[in-house]
Design a protein around this motif. Structure first.
Motif, PDB file in Angstrom:
ATOM      1  N   LEU A 129       0.677  -1.369  -0.219  1.00  0.00           N
ATOM      2  CA  LEU A 129       0.177   0.007  -0.019  1.00  0.00           C
ATOM      3  C   LEU A 129       1.238   1.060   0.211  1.00  0.00           C
ATOM      4  CD1 LEU A 129      -3.168  -0.837   2.395  1.00  0.00           C
ATOM      5  CD2 LEU A 129      -2.632  -1.041  -0.089  1.00  0.00           C
ATOM      6  N   LYS A 130       0.091   2.204  -0.804  1.00  0.00           N
ATOM      7  CA  LYS A 130       0.623   4.002  -0.055  1.00  0.00           C
ATOM      8  C   LYS A 130       1.269   4.176   0.954  1.00  0.00           C
ATOM      9  CE  LYS A 130       0.203   5.359  -4.922  1.00  0.00           C
ATOM     10  NZ  LYS A 130      -0.166   6.221  -5.594  1.00  0.00           N
ATOM     11  N   ALA A 131       1.837   4.898   1.083  1.00  0.00           N
ATOM     12  CA  ALA A 131       2.226   5.188   3.046  1.00  0.00           C
ATOM     13  C   ALA A 131       0.660   5.971   2.827  1.00  0.00           C
ATOM     14  CB  ALA A 131       3.429   6.037   2.888  1.00  0.00           C
ATOM     15  N   GLY A 132       0.649   5.768   4.033  1.00  0.00           N
ATOM     16  CA  GLY A 132      -0.811   6.567   4.645  1.00  0.00           C
ATOM     17  C   GLY A 132      -1.951   6.730   4.363  1.00  0.00           C
ATOM     18  N   THR A 133      -2.121   5.259   3.525  1.00  0.00           N
ATOM     19  CA  THR A 133      -3.731   4.979   3.054  1.00  0.00           C
ATOM     20  C   THR A 133      -3.332   3.435   3.992  1.00  0.00           C
ATOM     21  OG1 THR A 133      -3.024   4.477   0.523  1.00  0.00           O
ATOM     22  CG2 THR A 133      -4.326   3.200   1.041  1.00  0.00           C
ATOM     23  N   PRO A 134      -4.896   4.564   4.622  1.00  0.00           N
ATOM     24  CA  PRO A 134      -6.201   3.135   5.367  1.00  0.00           C
ATOM     25  C   PRO A 134      -6.072   2.254   4.992  1.00  0.00           C
ATOM     26  CG  PRO A 134      -7.117   4.529   4.670  1.00  0.00           C
ATOM     27  CD  PRO A 134      -6.148   4.472   3.698  1.00  0.00           C
ATOM     28  N   VAL A 135      -5.892   0.812   6.646  1.00  0.00           N
ATOM     29  CA  VAL A 135      -6.760  -0.426   5.288  1.00  0.00           C
ATOM     30  C   VAL A 135      -7.997  -0.538   5.574  1.00  0.00           C
ATOM     31  CG1 VAL A 135      -6.202  -2.580   6.410  1.00  0.00           C
ATOM     32  CG2 VAL A 135      -4.236  -1.469   6.885  1.00  0.00           C
ATOM     33  N   GLU A 136      -8.472  -1.335   4.413  1.00  0.00           N
ATOM     34  CA  GLU A 136     -10.101  -1.471   4.359  1.00  0.00           C
ATOM     35  C   GLU A 136     -10.321  -2.400   5.515  1.00  0.00           C
ATOM     36  OE1 GLU A 136     -10.772  -2.868   0.494  1.00  0.00           O
ATOM     37  OE2 GLU A 136      -9.875  -1.130  -0.686  1.00  0.00           O
ATOM     38  N   SER A 137      -9.714  -3.642   6.199  1.00  0.00           N
ATOM     39  CA  SER A 137     -11.200  -4.060   6.788  1.00  0.00           C
ATOM     40  C   SER A 137      -9.843  -4.323   7.754  1.00  0.00           C
ATOM     41  CB  SER A 137     -11.637  -4.778   5.970  1.00  0.00           C
ATOM     42  OG  SER A 137     -10.352  -5.966   5.366  1.00  0.00           O
ATOM     43  N   LYS A 138     -10.392  -4.474   8.932  1.00  0.00           N
ATOM     44  CA  LYS A 138      -9.833  -5.804  10.115  1.00  0.00           C
ATOM     45  C   LYS A 138      -8.579  -7.313   9.677  1.00  0.00           C
ATOM     46  CE  LYS A 138     -10.630  -3.518  14.233  1.00  0.00           C
ATOM     47  NZ  LYS A 138     -11.254  -3.458  15.234  1.00  0.00           N
ATOM     48  N   GLU A 139      -9.446  -8.110   8.306  1.00  0.00           N
ATOM     49  CA  GLU A 139      -9.266  -9.065   8.128  1.00  0.00           C
ATOM     50  C   GLU A 139      -7.841  -9.207   7.015  1.00  0.00           C
ATOM     51  OE1 GLU A 139     -12.434  -7.440   8.099  1.00  0.00           O
ATOM     52  OE2 GLU A 139     -13.635  -9.499   9.415  1.00  0.00           O
ATOM     53  N   GLU A 140      -7.822  -7.927   6.481  1.00  0.00           N
ATOM     54  CA  GLU A 140      -6.840  -7.762   5.688  1.00  0.00           C
ATOM     55  C   GLU A 140      -5.249  -7.272   6.815  1.00  0.00           C
ATOM     56  OE1 GLU A 140      -6.708  -4.605   2.753  1.00  0.00           O
ATOM     57  OE2 GLU A 140      -8.892  -5.399   1.828  1.00  0.00           O
ATOM     58  N   ALA A 141      -5.399  -6.868   8.207  1.00  0.00           N
ATOM     59  CA  ALA A 141      -4.480  -6.989   8.976  1.00  0.00           C
ATOM     60  C   ALA A 141      -4.959  -6.563  10.087  1.00  0.00           C
ATOM     61  CB  ALA A 141      -4.086  -5.512   8.105  1.00  0.00           C
ATOM     62  N   ASP A 142      -3.974  -6.693  11.208  1.00  0.00           N
ATOM     63  CA  ASP A 142      -4.338  -6.569  12.628  1.00  0.00           C
ATOM     64  C   ASP A 142      -3.535  -4.901  13.181  1.00  0.00           C
ATOM     65  OD1 ASP A 142      -4.428  -6.910  14.970  1.00  0.00           O
ATOM     66  OD2 ASP A 142      -3.087  -8.348  15.387  1.00  0.00           O
ATOM     67  N   LEU A 143      -5.159  -3.999  13.271  1.00  0.00           N
ATOM     68  CA  LEU A 143      -4.035  -3.238  13.117  1.00  0.00           C
ATOM     69  C   LEU A 143      -3.592  -2.404  14.631  1.00  0.00           C
ATOM     70  CD1 LEU A 143      -7.573  -1.353  12.054  1.00  0.00           C
ATOM     71  CD2 LEU A 143      -5.195  -1.627  10.441  1.00  0.00           C
ATOM     72  N   THR A 144      -3.006  -3.448  15.142  1.00  0.00           N
ATOM     73  CA  THR A 144      -2.672  -3.316  16.771  1.00  0.00           C
ATOM     74  C   THR A 144      -1.941  -3.338  16.115  1.00  0.00           C
ATOM     75  OG1 THR A 144      -3.126  -5.535  17.533  1.00  0.00           O
ATOM     76  CG2 THR A 144      -5.225  -4.263  17.697  1.00  0.00           C
ATOM     77  N   PRO A 243      -1.771   9.286   9.799  1.00  0.00           N
ATOM     78  CA  PRO A 243      -0.555   9.577   8.461  1.00  0.00           C
ATOM     79  C   PRO A 243      -0.056  10.623   8.108  1.00  0.00           C
ATOM     80  CG  PRO A 243      -2.566   8.736   7.990  1.00  0.00           C
ATOM     81  CD  PRO A 243      -2.784   9.532   9.320  1.00  0.00           C
ATOM     82  N   GLY A 244      -0.564  11.789   7.908  1.00  0.00           N
ATOM     83  CA  GLY A 244      -0.447  12.782   7.577  1.00  0.00           C
ATOM     84  C   GLY A 244       1.422  14.095   7.931  1.00  0.00           C
ATOM     85  N   GLY A 245       1.629  13.254   9.047  1.00  0.00           N
ATOM     86  CA  GLY A 245       3.167  13.730   9.363  1.00  0.00           C
ATOM     87  C   GLY A 245       2.527  14.783  10.508  1.00  0.00           C
ATOM     88  N   TRP A 246       3.705  15.751  11.228  1.00  0.00           N
ATOM     89  CA  TRP A 246       3.389  16.887  12.279  1.00  0.00           C
ATOM     90  C   TRP A 246       4.048  17.774  12.197  1.00  0.00           C
ATOM     91  CZ3 TRP A 246       4.936  19.792  15.775  1.00  0.00           C
ATOM     92  CH2 TRP A 246       4.070  20.602  17.157  1.00  0.00           C
ATOM     93  N   SER A 247       4.166  19.096  12.312  1.00  0.00           N
ATOM     94  CA  SER A 247       5.562  20.625  12.042  1.00  0.00           C
ATOM     95  C   SER A 247       4.717  21.882  12.836  1.00  0.00           C
ATOM     96  CB  SER A 247       6.324  20.418  10.815  1.00  0.00           C
ATOM     97  OG  SER A 247       6.599  21.101  10.992  1.00  0.00           O
ATOM     98  N   GLY A 248       5.504  22.218  13.902  1.00  0.00           N
ATOM     99  CA  GLY A 248       5.114  23.131  14.677  1.00  0.00           C
ATOM    100  C   GLY A 248       5.999  23.321  15.821  1.00  0.00           C
ATOM    101  N   GLU A 249       5.616  24.522  16.695  1.00  0.00           N
ATOM    102  CA  GLU A 249       6.372  23.974  18.226  1.00  0.00           C
ATOM    103  C   GLU A 249       5.324  24.467  19.440  1.00  0.00           C
ATOM    104  OE1 GLU A 249       9.253  28.161  18.759  1.00  0.00           O
ATOM    105  OE2 GLU A 249       6.696  28.381  18.659  1.00  0.00           O
ATOM    106  N   ILE A 250       6.187  23.544  20.020  1.00  0.00           N
ATOM    107  CA  ILE A 250       5.864  22.960  21.374  1.00  0.00           C
ATOM    108  C   ILE A 250       6.648  23.697  22.274  1.00  0.00           C
ATOM    109  CG2 ILE A 250       4.693  20.902  22.786  1.00  0.00           C
ATOM    110  CD1 ILE A 250       5.934  18.930  20.051  1.00  0.00           C
ATOM    111  N   LYS A 251       5.384  23.676  23.669  1.00  0.00           N
ATOM    112  CA  LYS A 251       5.945  24.478  24.752  1.00  0.00           C
ATOM    113  C   LYS A 251       5.823  23.365  25.725  1.00  0.00           C
ATOM    114  CE  LYS A 251       4.780  27.754  28.778  1.00  0.00           C
ATOM    115  NZ  LYS A 251       3.111  28.764  29.177  1.00  0.00           N
ATOM    116  N   MET A 252       7.011  23.414  26.391  1.00  0.00           N
ATOM    117  CA  MET A 252       8.080  22.486  26.976  1.00  0.00           C
ATOM    118  C   MET A 252       7.943  22.540  28.527  1.00  0.00           C
ATOM    119  SD  MET A 252      12.038  21.990  25.770  1.00  0.00           S
ATOM    120  CE  MET A 252      12.775  23.594  25.559  1.00  0.00           C
ATOM    121  N   LYS A 253       8.044  21.979  29.255  1.00  0.00           N
ATOM    122  CA  LYS A 253       7.527  21.544  30.885  1.00  0.00           C
ATOM    123  C   LYS A 253       9.053  21.534  31.544  1.00  0.00           C
ATOM    124  CE  LYS A 253       2.691  19.870  30.159  1.00  0.00           C
ATOM    125  NZ  LYS A 253       1.923  18.494  30.025  1.00  0.00           N
TER     126      LYS A 253
END
Length: 298
Positions: A129-144, A243-253
């Motif tokens: 599958l292409k990156a980010g493509t959701p699996v159609e059913s649990k029969e095709e893959a164990d999502l866990t 699946p789309g990634g993330w970008s930004g600034e985060i406040k630290m603790k």
């Protein structure tokens, strides 16, 4: 004339009248006898065709039995019939329970056989599958068991505190560590930037994480001869990155070791390269698209 006179004389004679009366009675009797024979024949035929009525014969012993004895015998008979019916019902229930137990055992055996066959079965061919493509059913893959290959870029930080407060020590010498919580074997460490409160690293590394994992970023002050000081930390859930990634600034603790608050931030970027799961494997992004994404990141 003589004959007529003689006839009149005879007709007036009582004897003659008696003879005439006897003659009339004889004729009536013959007619009655004829019709009586016909009725008798019809009666005999009807009697022969009708069933013979049977008169019940009651023995003297039955007539001599008292009423209470008859009622007691009837109760005994009813009790015996009830007991027979109860035993037949119990036998039917026992047979039904035995059949249900056998059916349950057969179902359990079939379930165990299916589980054993599933456990010993060889994994099927992996699906691309292409990156980010959701699996159609649990029969095709164990999502866990779905894991993502992540490209993590630690860009910079700003506003970190000065941990080297001693005279002539300069400012903090920060560096950053990125790791998957609970998986310390996966780690990305940046270089140390000396005497800088707003360090820029632009360090890139790879991590493998599930959607339920979190990436923890920790900024330290590099010290010589003692344990490194903590300048701040923050966790980024992977569910925000796939699946789309993330970008930004985060406040630290935990950015201060005193009561004085310090507002420090960390800038990062997470890109999903591919993902794989048992039975399903997502292919890497197209080379041109991947190169284009890297060019934009730079």
């Amino acid at each position: 004339l003589a004959c007529k006179s003689f006839l009149k004389l005879i007709q007036t004679d009582p004897a003659w009248q008696a003879l005439q009366h006897f003659r009339s009675c004889w004729q009536v009797m013959q007619i009655w006898s004829f019709f009586g024979g016909i009725c008798a024949q019809s009666t005999e035929e009807t009697s022969a065709s009708a069933p013979e009525e049977v008169t019940p014969v009651v023995s003297d012993e039955a007539l001599a039995t008292p009423l209470w004895k008859i009622e007691a015998d009837e109760k005994v008979r009813l009790a015996a019939e009830t007991e027979i019916a109860r035993k037949e019902f119990e036998a039917a229930q026992a047979l039904k329970a035995e059949e249900e137990a056998k059916a349950k055992e057969a179902a359990e055996a079939a379930a165990k056989a299916a589980a054993k066959a599933k456990a010993t079965a060889k994994p099927g061919a992996k699906k691309k599958l292409k990156a980010g493509t959701p699996v159609e059913s649990k029969e095709e893959a164990d999502l866990t068991k779905l894991n993502y290959d992540l490209e993590v870029k630690i860009i910079s930080a700003r506003g970190v505190r000065d941990a080297d407060w001693a005279l002539g020590a300069g400012q903090s010498d920060p560096y950053c560590v990125a790791e998957i919580l609970g998986k310390p074997q996966q780690k990305i460490t940046t270089e140390v930037i000396n005497d800088q409160k707003d360090p820029v690293w632009n360090a890139t590394g790879s991590l493998v994480a599930a959607q339920t994992d979190s990436i923890q970023f920790t900024v330290f002050d590099k010290d010589i001869g003692k344990e490194d000081d903590l300048l701040g930390k923050v966790s980024l859930p992977c569910s925000k990155c796939v699946p789309g990634g993330w970008s930004g600034e985060i406040k630290m603790k935990q950015t201060s070791d005193t009561a004085k608050a310090v507002n420090a931030f960390l800038k990062v970027k997470v890109t999903v390269l591919s993902s794989a799961v048992e039975g399903v494997e997502e292919a890497e992004a197209e080379p041109k698209a991947k190169a284009k994404a890297k060019g934009k990141a730079k």
